[in-house]
Enzyme design. Sequence first.
Site, PDB file in Angstrom:
ATOM      1  N   HIS A 165      25.033  14.089  40.477  1.00  0.00           N
ATOM      2  CA  HIS A 165      25.940  13.238  41.443  1.00  0.00           C
ATOM      3  C   HIS A 165      25.633  13.281  42.612  1.00  0.00           C
ATOM      4  O   HIS A 165      25.434  12.199  43.494  1.00  0.00           O
ATOM      5  CB  HIS A 165      27.363  13.457  40.988  1.00  0.00           C
ATOM      6  CG  HIS A 165      28.354  12.696  41.557  1.00  0.00           C
ATOM      7  ND1 HIS A 165      28.363  11.355  41.634  1.00  0.00           N
ATOM      8  CD2 HIS A 165      29.339  12.886  42.697  1.00  0.00           C
ATOM      9  CE1 HIS A 165      29.202  10.656  41.977  1.00  0.00           C
ATOM     10  NE2 HIS A 165      29.694  11.707  43.028  1.00  0.00           N
TER      11      HIS A 165
ATOM     12  N   LYS B 111      34.128   1.684  47.912  1.00  0.00           N
ATOM     13  CA  LYS B 111      35.068   2.232  46.936  1.00  0.00           C
ATOM     14  C   LYS B 111      35.660   3.394  47.676  1.00  0.00           C
ATOM     15  O   LYS B 111      35.047   4.234  48.459  1.00  0.00           O
ATOM     16  CB  LYS B 111      34.214   2.828  45.911  1.00  0.00           C
ATOM     17  CG  LYS B 111      35.286   3.128  44.619  1.00  0.00           C
ATOM     18  CD  LYS B 111      34.378   3.336  43.417  1.00  0.00           C
ATOM     19  CE  LYS B 111      33.966   4.800  43.222  1.00  0.00           C
ATOM     20  NZ  LYS B 111      33.408   5.268  41.845  1.00  0.00           N
TER      21      LYS B 111
ATOM     22  N   SER C  93      32.380   6.520  33.623  1.00  0.00           N
ATOM     23  CA  SER C  93      33.308   7.420  32.876  1.00  0.00           C
ATOM     24  C   SER C  93      34.489   6.705  32.240  1.00  0.00           C
ATOM     25  O   SER C  93      34.252   6.202  31.118  1.00  0.00           O
ATOM     26  CB  SER C  93      33.745   8.444  33.706  1.00  0.00           C
ATOM     27  OG  SER C  93      34.678   9.188  33.162  1.00  0.00           O
TER      28      SER C  93
HETATM   29  C1  R5P Z   1      31.543   8.252  41.426  1.00  0.00           C
HETATM   30  O1  R5P Z   1      31.380   8.274  42.619  1.00  0.00           O
HETATM   31  C2  R5P Z   1      30.482   7.988  40.552  1.00  0.00           C
HETATM   32  O2  R5P Z   1      29.196   7.608  40.943  1.00  0.00           O
HETATM   33  C3  R5P Z   1      30.969   6.903  39.498  1.00  0.00           C
HETATM   34  O3  R5P Z   1      30.922   5.641  39.983  1.00  0.00           O
HETATM   35  C4  R5P Z   1      32.067   7.328  38.561  1.00  0.00           C
HETATM   36  O4  R5P Z   1      32.076   8.472  38.111  1.00  0.00           O
HETATM   37  C5  R5P Z   1      32.601   6.260  37.524  1.00  0.00           C
HETATM   38  O5  R5P Z   1      33.746   6.666  37.166  1.00  0.00           O
HETATM   39  P1  R5P Z   1      34.671   5.524  36.298  1.00  0.00           P
HETATM   40  O6  R5P Z   1      33.451   4.961  35.353  1.00  0.00           O
HETATM   41  O7  R5P Z   1      35.689   6.340  35.740  1.00  0.00           O
HETATM   42  O8  R5P Z   1      35.054   4.559  37.179  1.00  0.00           O
END
Ligand code: R5P
Length: 291
Positions: free
Chosen positions: A127, A189, A220
Site C-alpha cells: 500500500h 478522497k 476492499s
Molecule cells: C486506500 O487508500 C486504498 O488504496 C484503496 O483505495 C482502498 O483500500 C479501497 O477500499 P474500498 O474498496 O473499501 O473503498
Amino acid sequence: MKIILGPSSKELGEKIAELAGYEKVPVLSKIFPDGESYVRIEGSVKNEEIAIVQTTCKPQDTNLVQLAFIANAAKRNGAKRVTAIIPYLAYARQDKMFLEGENVSVETVATMLNAAGVDRLVTVNIHAEDALGRFPFPAKTISAIPLLADHFVRKGCKEAFALAPDKGALYIAEQAKAVLGGECGNLQKQRDRYTGQTTQSAKHLDVKGKVVIIFDDIISTGGTIVGAAKILKEQGATKVFATCVHGLLIGDAERRILDAGVEEIVSTDSVPSKNSKVSLAPLLSAALKAH
Ligand code: R5P
C-alpha cells in the site's frame, strides 16, 4: 532454489516454479477442530535457498501464522535462506500510528516473520512503499500495474484514460498511462480516521466520450470504486472498467461495483477469485530469477 507451495497460493506457486524452472516442494496443512494450524513440508529443504509463496488475504491471521510456521519448519530442516513471496501483504495499510494508542501492524507482522525464520521478503504493490523501511530484513515491492494495463491493451482499450481514485494512487495511474498511451488523472478522497468513512470529489476530468479504467492497489468494500464510477459517469465517460492488484472484494462489493455501471472488474491472483484475470507468475518468477 526450491519453491514451497504455501496453502493460500498453491496455484500461483506452481506457476512461478514452472516459469522459473525451480523444483516445487508441497506442504501438508490442516486446521485442527479448535482453529489452530498445522503444517509439514513434504520434501527436502536441507542446504537449499527456499522461497515460500503464500499470500495473506482472508483468513489473514491463519495465512500469516501458516507462513511463519512454514518458514520456521524450513529453517529447522536445514534451509540456508528463506524468502517469503507474499503477493498480498496483510496489515500493510496500518503502516503508522494514525491515532494515539494504535500500533503499527505492518511492523509487528514483519518482526514476527523475521523471528520465525524469514530472511527477506518480496511483495506486490504494498500500500505504501515507505512501510518497507520498517522491516528488519531486506524487503521489496514490485508493481503489477504494467501487467494489468497490458491486459487492457490486449482487450482493445489502448489509449483509455487511467484514473486513480485518490491522489496517493496517482503514481499507479501514471504507470498505467505509460502502457496504455492515453491520459491519466486522479480524484480526491478524504477518510475520517474515527469512522473510516470516505468522501470523494473531483475537479473536471477530461473523460467525456472516453473509455476510463480505474486503477487502484486494493478493492476492499468497493466503496471507492462505486464513488469514482458515479463521478466518471456524471462527467460523461462512455465505459468504465475497474482494476486492482489485490481484489479483496469483501461481501457484496462485486455486485455494488457492477450495479454502479462498471463493465468489468479485473484483478490479479494475489487474491485468488473469478476476477483474477492477470497472473503475477511472470512478474514474481522474474523477480526471483533476478536475485
Ligand atoms: C486506500 O487508500 C486504498 O488504496 C484503496 O483505495 C482502498 O483500500 C479501497 O477500499 P474500498 O474498496 O473499501 O473503498
